[in-house]
Design a protein around this motif. Structure first.
Motif, PDB file in Angstrom:
ATOM      1  N   LEU A  53       0.678  -1.298   0.082  1.00 46.13           N
ATOM      2  CA  LEU A  53      -0.070  -0.048   0.022  1.00 46.13           C
ATOM      3  C   LEU A  53       0.860   1.261  -0.035  1.00 46.13           C
ATOM      4  CD1 LEU A  53      -2.837   1.430   0.292  1.00 46.13           C
ATOM      5  CD2 LEU A  53      -2.457   1.180   2.743  1.00 46.13           C
ATOM      6  N   MET A  54       1.990   1.228   0.872  1.00 47.57           N
ATOM      7  CA  MET A  54       2.881   2.313   1.107  1.00 47.57           C
ATOM      8  C   MET A  54       3.825   2.826  -0.461  1.00 47.57           C
ATOM      9  SD  MET A  54       2.485   3.848   3.736  1.00 47.57           S
ATOM     10  CE  MET A  54       3.697   4.918   3.903  1.00 47.57           C
ATOM     11  N   ALA A  55       3.986   1.445  -1.102  1.00 46.95           N
ATOM     12  CA  ALA A  55       4.797   1.700  -2.565  1.00 46.95           C
ATOM     13  C   ALA A  55       3.672   2.057  -3.537  1.00 46.95           C
ATOM     14  CB  ALA A  55       5.127   0.059  -2.647  1.00 46.95           C
ATOM     15  N   LEU A  56       2.381   1.949  -3.419  1.00 47.71           N
ATOM     16  CA  LEU A  56       1.371   2.308  -4.396  1.00 47.71           C
ATOM     17  C   LEU A  56       0.759   3.295  -4.204  1.00 47.71           C
ATOM     18  CD1 LEU A  56      -0.189  -1.362  -5.064  1.00 47.71           C
ATOM     19  CD2 LEU A  56       1.590  -0.031  -6.642  1.00 47.71           C
ATOM     20  N   SER A  57       1.015   4.162  -3.010  1.00 48.97           N
ATOM     21  CA  SER A  57       0.499   5.434  -2.795  1.00 48.97           C
ATOM     22  C   SER A  57       1.467   6.275  -2.117  1.00 48.97           C
ATOM     23  CB  SER A  57      -0.723   5.301  -1.622  1.00 48.97           C
ATOM     24  OG  SER A  57      -1.526   4.229  -2.148  1.00 48.97           O
ATOM     25  N   THR A  58       1.296   7.733  -2.596  1.00 51.19           N
ATOM     26  CA  THR A  58       2.097   8.584  -1.681  1.00 51.19           C
ATOM     27  C   THR A  58       1.623   8.996  -0.390  1.00 51.19           C
ATOM     28  OG1 THR A  58       0.733  10.496  -2.691  1.00 51.19           O
ATOM     29  CG2 THR A  58       2.641   9.526  -4.150  1.00 51.19           C
ATOM     30  N   PRO A  59       2.497   9.690   0.528  1.00 51.07           N
ATOM     31  CA  PRO A  59       1.769   9.990   1.634  1.00 51.07           C
ATOM     32  C   PRO A  59       0.768  10.848   1.728  1.00 51.07           C
ATOM     33  CG  PRO A  59       4.328   9.848   1.836  1.00 51.07           C
ATOM     34  CD  PRO A  59       3.867   9.839   0.329  1.00 51.07           C
ATOM     35  N   MET A  60       0.703  11.951   0.773  1.00 54.75           N
ATOM     36  CA  MET A  60      -0.422  12.850   0.537  1.00 54.75           C
ATOM     37  C   MET A  60      -1.679  12.275   0.203  1.00 54.75           C
ATOM     38  SD  MET A  60       0.407  15.583   1.137  1.00 54.75           S
ATOM     39  CE  MET A  60      -0.779  16.502   0.651  1.00 54.75           C
ATOM     40  N   GLU A  61      -1.487  11.047  -0.774  1.00 57.64           N
ATOM     41  CA  GLU A  61      -2.602  10.427  -1.455  1.00 57.64           C
ATOM     42  C   GLU A  61      -3.269   9.785  -0.094  1.00 57.64           C
ATOM     43  OE1 GLU A  61      -1.785   9.648  -5.919  1.00 57.64           O
ATOM     44  OE2 GLU A  61      -0.923   8.051  -4.221  1.00 57.64           O
ATOM     45  N   LEU A  62      -2.290   8.857   0.778  1.00 56.14           N
ATOM     46  CA  LEU A  62      -2.742   8.295   1.970  1.00 56.14           C
ATOM     47  C   LEU A  62      -3.766   9.087   2.817  1.00 56.14           C
ATOM     48  CD1 LEU A  62       0.112   5.918   2.537  1.00 56.14           C
ATOM     49  CD2 LEU A  62      -2.050   5.301   1.672  1.00 56.14           C
ATOM     50  N   ALA A  78       3.845  13.189   9.869  1.00 52.33           N
ATOM     51  CA  ALA A  78       4.620  12.455  10.437  1.00 52.33           C
ATOM     52  C   ALA A  78       5.489  11.456   9.258  1.00 52.33           C
ATOM     53  CB  ALA A  78       3.715  11.610  11.243  1.00 52.33           C
ATOM     54  N   LEU A  79       4.582  11.263   8.459  1.00 49.47           N
ATOM     55  CA  LEU A  79       5.036  10.343   7.304  1.00 49.47           C
ATOM     56  C   LEU A  79       6.118  10.908   6.518  1.00 49.47           C
ATOM     57  CD1 LEU A  79       1.635   8.795   6.002  1.00 49.47           C
ATOM     58  CD2 LEU A  79       3.494   7.317   7.287  1.00 49.47           C
ATOM     59  N   ARG A  80       5.812  12.429   6.278  1.00 50.66           N
ATOM     60  CA  ARG A  80       7.013  12.908   5.648  1.00 50.66           C
ATOM     61  C   ARG A  80       8.403  13.294   6.534  1.00 50.66           C
ATOM     62  NH1 ARG A  80      10.325  14.106   3.170  1.00 50.66           N
ATOM     63  NH2 ARG A  80      10.874  15.794   1.742  1.00 50.66           N
TER      64      ARG A  80
END
Length: 219
Positions: free
Chosen positions: A82-91, A119-121
Motif C-alpha cells: 500500500l505504501m509503495a503504490l500510494s504517496t503520503p499525500m494520497e494516503l 509524520a509520514l513525511r
C-alpha cells in the motif's frame, strides 16, 4: 486494505492464506512492485514472525503456528505494498475522506490527517538528519563502531541533542510556512488534485472485497 486485513484473521485454513498470498502477488504484479522489494523491506518483522511461529507451534501445533506467522507476514507485506503504490499525500487525503463523517460530530479529522501526513513525511527526514549528524560526529572522532557497548551508547547518546535541534528547526519552518498559507482559516478543506471516486475505483473496490471474502471462507 481494511478488507484484506479482516479477511486474513478470518481465514482459518492454509489454503485460504495461500490464496491471500496469491492475491497480494497479483496486486504487486499489476502495480509493478517487485516482490523482492517487499521481501527486503519486510525484514524488520521477520524476527517477531519467527518468535510467534515457534511459540505457537509449541503451544498449539505446527498448523496454528504456520497460520499465525503467515497472517502477520502477509499483513506486513500488504502494508508495504500500500505504501509503495500510494504517496503520503494520497494516503492522508484518503484517510481524511474516510473519516470525514466523524467531522460532523466535532472531531478534528483534518488536523489529525494533516498530522499523520507530516509524520509520514518526517520519517525519511529523520533518517536523513540522523545520517548527517552521525557523519559530522564521526569526522570529529566519535567512535560508533569501536570499543565496548557503554562507549558506543555514549557515542550514540551524543547524537540526540543535535538531531532533535535539527528536527525542531525543520518543524518551526514548517509551522511558519503553514501559517503563511493560512492553514485552518477555511472551515472547508480543499484538495489540489480534486480526485473523485470513479467507476473504475468502485469496480476495483468491489472485486477486492469479493476476493477477500472468498479466501476468508475457504474451508
Amino acid at each position: 486494505m481494511l478488507a484484506y486485513s479482516a479477511a486474513l484473521f478470518c481465514a482459518e485454513s492454509l489454503a485460504g492464506l495461500g490464496v491471500a498470498a496469491a492475491l497480494l502477488a497479483m496486486v504487486a504484479l499489476f502495480g509493478r512492485v517487485p516482490l523482492v522489494r517487499l521481501l527486503r523491506e519486510g525484514a524488520f518483522a521477520y524476527l517477531i514472525v519467527g518468535f510467534l511461529l515457534v511459540y505457537n507451534i509449541v503451544a498449539s501445533g505446527w498448523l496454528a503456528g504456520v497460520a499465525v506467522a503467515a497472517r502477520l507476514v502477509l499483513l506486513v507485506w500488504a502494508s508495504l505494498l500500500l505504501m509503495a503504490l500510494s504517496t503520503p499525500m494520497e494516503l492522508s487525503e484518503a484517510l481524511r475522506r474516510l473519516l470525514s463523517p466523524l467531522g460532523r460530530l466535532g472531531l478534528p479529522v483534518r488536523d489529525f490527517t494533516t498530522s499523520l501526513s507530516i509524520a509520514l513525511r518526517f520519517m525519511p527526514l529523520f533518517a536523513e538528519e540522523l545520517g548527517a549528524v552521525r557523519a559530522a560526529q564521526a569526522s570529529r572522532g566519535a567512535a560508533f563502531e569501536d570499543g565496548g557497548i557503554a562507549r558506543r551508547l555514549r557515542a550514540y547518546g551524543g547524537l540526540m541533542v543535535p538531531l532533535f535541534v535539527g528536527l525542531f528547526r525543520r518543524a518551526d519552518r514548517l509551522a511558519s510556512a503553514m501559517e503563511a498559507r493560512c492553514y485552518g482559516a477555511s472551515g472547508e478543506p480543499t484538495s489540489l488534485d480534486g480526485r473523485r471516486f470513479s467507476f473504475g475505483d468502485g469496480a476495483a473496490f468491489l472485486v477486492g472485497v469479493v476476493a477477500c471474502t472468498a479466501f476468508a471462507l475457504i474451508p
